[in-house]
Design an enzyme around this catalytic site. Sequence first.
Site, PDB file in Angstrom:
ATOM      1  N   LYS A  32     -19.550  15.693 -18.165  1.00 32.56           N
ATOM      2  CA  LYS A  32     -20.157  15.806 -19.344  1.00 32.56           C
ATOM      3  C   LYS A  32     -21.352  16.389 -19.598  1.00 32.56           C
ATOM      4  CE  LYS A  32     -21.836  12.116 -21.683  1.00 32.56           C
ATOM      5  NZ  LYS A  32     -23.125  12.429 -22.300  1.00 32.56           N
ATOM      6  N   ASP A  59     -20.706  17.089 -24.952  1.00 32.33           N
ATOM      7  CA  ASP A  59     -21.184  15.961 -25.622  1.00 32.33           C
ATOM      8  C   ASP A  59     -22.355  16.312 -26.519  1.00 32.33           C
ATOM      9  OD1 ASP A  59     -21.537  13.224 -26.672  1.00 32.33           O
ATOM     10  OD2 ASP A  59     -22.542  12.698 -25.031  1.00 32.33           O
ATOM     11  N   LYS A  61     -22.008  15.984 -30.055  1.00 31.35           N
ATOM     12  CA  LYS A  61     -21.890  14.996 -31.157  1.00 31.35           C
ATOM     13  C   LYS A  61     -22.292  15.777 -32.519  1.00 31.35           C
ATOM     14  CE  LYS A  61     -23.158  10.837 -28.521  1.00 31.35           C
ATOM     15  NZ  LYS A  61     -23.676  11.674 -27.404  1.00 31.35           N
ATOM     16  N   ASP A  64     -23.194  17.468 -39.204  1.00 36.12           N
ATOM     17  CA  ASP A  64     -23.674  18.316 -40.024  1.00 36.12           C
ATOM     18  C   ASP A  64     -22.773  18.529 -41.362  1.00 36.12           C
ATOM     19  OD1 ASP A  64     -25.657  20.091 -41.379  1.00 36.12           O
ATOM     20  OD2 ASP A  64     -26.396  20.611 -39.531  1.00 36.12           O
ATOM     21  N   THR A 116     -22.429   3.015 -28.217  1.00 34.69           N
ATOM     22  CA  THR A 116     -22.524   1.868 -27.173  1.00 34.69           C
ATOM     23  C   THR A 116     -23.866   1.184 -26.963  1.00 34.69           C
ATOM     24  OG1 THR A 116     -22.519   3.522 -25.513  1.00 34.69           O
ATOM     25  CG2 THR A 116     -20.367   2.124 -25.699  1.00 34.69           C
ATOM     26  N   ARG A 209     -25.677   6.860 -15.266  1.00 34.16           N
ATOM     27  CA  ARG A 209     -26.668   6.337 -14.358  1.00 34.16           C
ATOM     28  C   ARG A 209     -26.089   5.408 -13.073  1.00 34.16           C
ATOM     29  NH1 ARG A 209     -30.376   4.390 -19.316  1.00 34.16           N
ATOM     30  NH2 ARG A 209     -28.163   4.585 -20.118  1.00 34.16           N
TER      31      ARG A 209
HETATM   32  O1  C5P Z   1     -26.165   6.451 -17.989  1.00 37.26           O
HETATM   33  P1  C5P Z   1     -24.857   5.971 -18.681  1.00 37.26           P
HETATM   34  O2  C5P Z   1     -23.767   5.600 -18.016  1.00 37.26           O
HETATM   35  O3  C5P Z   1     -25.343   4.756 -19.646  1.00 37.26           O
HETATM   36  O4  C5P Z   1     -24.613   7.166 -19.670  1.00 37.26           O
HETATM   37  C1  C5P Z   1     -23.610   7.309 -20.735  1.00 37.26           C
HETATM   38  C2  C5P Z   1     -23.464   8.430 -21.168  1.00 37.26           C
HETATM   39  O5  C5P Z   1     -22.495   8.316 -22.192  1.00 37.26           O
HETATM   40  C3  C5P Z   1     -24.893   9.093 -21.816  1.00 37.26           C
HETATM   41  O6  C5P Z   1     -24.818  10.489 -21.548  1.00 37.26           O
HETATM   42  C4  C5P Z   1     -24.799   8.809 -23.187  1.00 37.26           C
HETATM   43  O7  C5P Z   1     -25.336  10.022 -24.020  1.00 37.26           O
HETATM   44  C5  C5P Z   1     -23.045   9.054 -23.588  1.00 37.26           C
HETATM   45  N1  C5P Z   1     -22.699   8.375 -24.702  1.00 37.26           N
HETATM   46  C6  C5P Z   1     -22.925   6.933 -24.744  1.00 37.26           C
HETATM   47  N2  C5P Z   1     -22.274   6.212 -25.943  1.00 37.26           N
HETATM   48  C7  C5P Z   1     -21.790   7.060 -26.905  1.00 37.26           C
HETATM   49  C8  C5P Z   1     -21.416   8.568 -26.765  1.00 37.26           C
HETATM   50  C9  C5P Z   1     -22.092   8.858 -25.636  1.00 37.26           C
HETATM   51  O8  C5P Z   1     -23.779   6.380 -24.041  1.00 37.26           O
HETATM   52  N3  C5P Z   1     -21.243   6.344 -27.943  1.00 37.26           N
END
Ligand code: C5P
Length: 231
Positions: A32, A59, A61, A64, A116, A209
């Site tokens: 991603k 990603d 998002k 607009d 999330t 992460r």
């Molecule tokens: O590090 P982590 O596992 O929390 O990363 C989650 C990834 O998913 C990040 O890149 C974040 O921008 C993306 N994301 C998210 N929640 C969403 C959409 C995308 O955490 N609803």
Amino acid sequence: MKERLIVALDFDTQEKAEQMIEKLGDSVIFYKVGLELFLNSAGSILKTLSSLNKKVFLDLKFHDIPNTVAAASRFAAKDKSISMFNVHSSGCSEMIKQAVKAKRPDQTLIAVTALTSLDDDDIKEYFHTSLKTSEFALNLAKETKKAGADGVVCSALEASIIKGSCGSDFITVCPGIRFTETSDMGDQKRVLTPNEAIQNGADYLVVGRPITEAKNPKEAAEMMLKEMMKD
Ligand code: C5P
């Protein structure tokens, strides 16, 4: 399962992202690219990923007016390396429809429901609704489906109710994944473990992460896949 694990390349330089891709090797085939890396690399990370035959979820998002989202989606459709991209479902029906119209037939278009990083208190305070986050996300998923998108980005906590209501072929892409309930959550609030997420109907897991900040990212990715495969 490899097809269903998407690793988030949240890095501030292309070099750091490339080092991570090299470390992960064959264990990861789907990446991603979000706002941070896309902007820092001025988009050129897409060429790298394509030359390595990796799949890309862009990603950014989009959110607009319909005309602007249509133009951005045409950009995403033109780049053959992008197999999935997304819009914000709260941009409403006409905006999503424009993205649907612009995408290639082989591309997956999904819409973000509730981030999330938000929980019931955030939804109540900011959107002035008494709906639980799961109901709020479900309503957005239903509207997304009506507008013709292929699926949603949602918490794995909501994946099963969304599938139950929108159909099993409506795709759920789920961030907020942690190895255990007690792992470092960072800024995430609605999290599940990889196994729980799959059992709950998540089609794709988006993981940043827990893999990219692990001492041994390749081992962490392989452990993630093993957890996803458990019965
Ligand atoms: O590090 P982590 O596992 O929390 O990363 C989650 C990834 O998913 C990040 O890149 C974040 O921008 C993306 N994301 C998210 N929640 C969403 C959409 C995308 O955490 N609803």
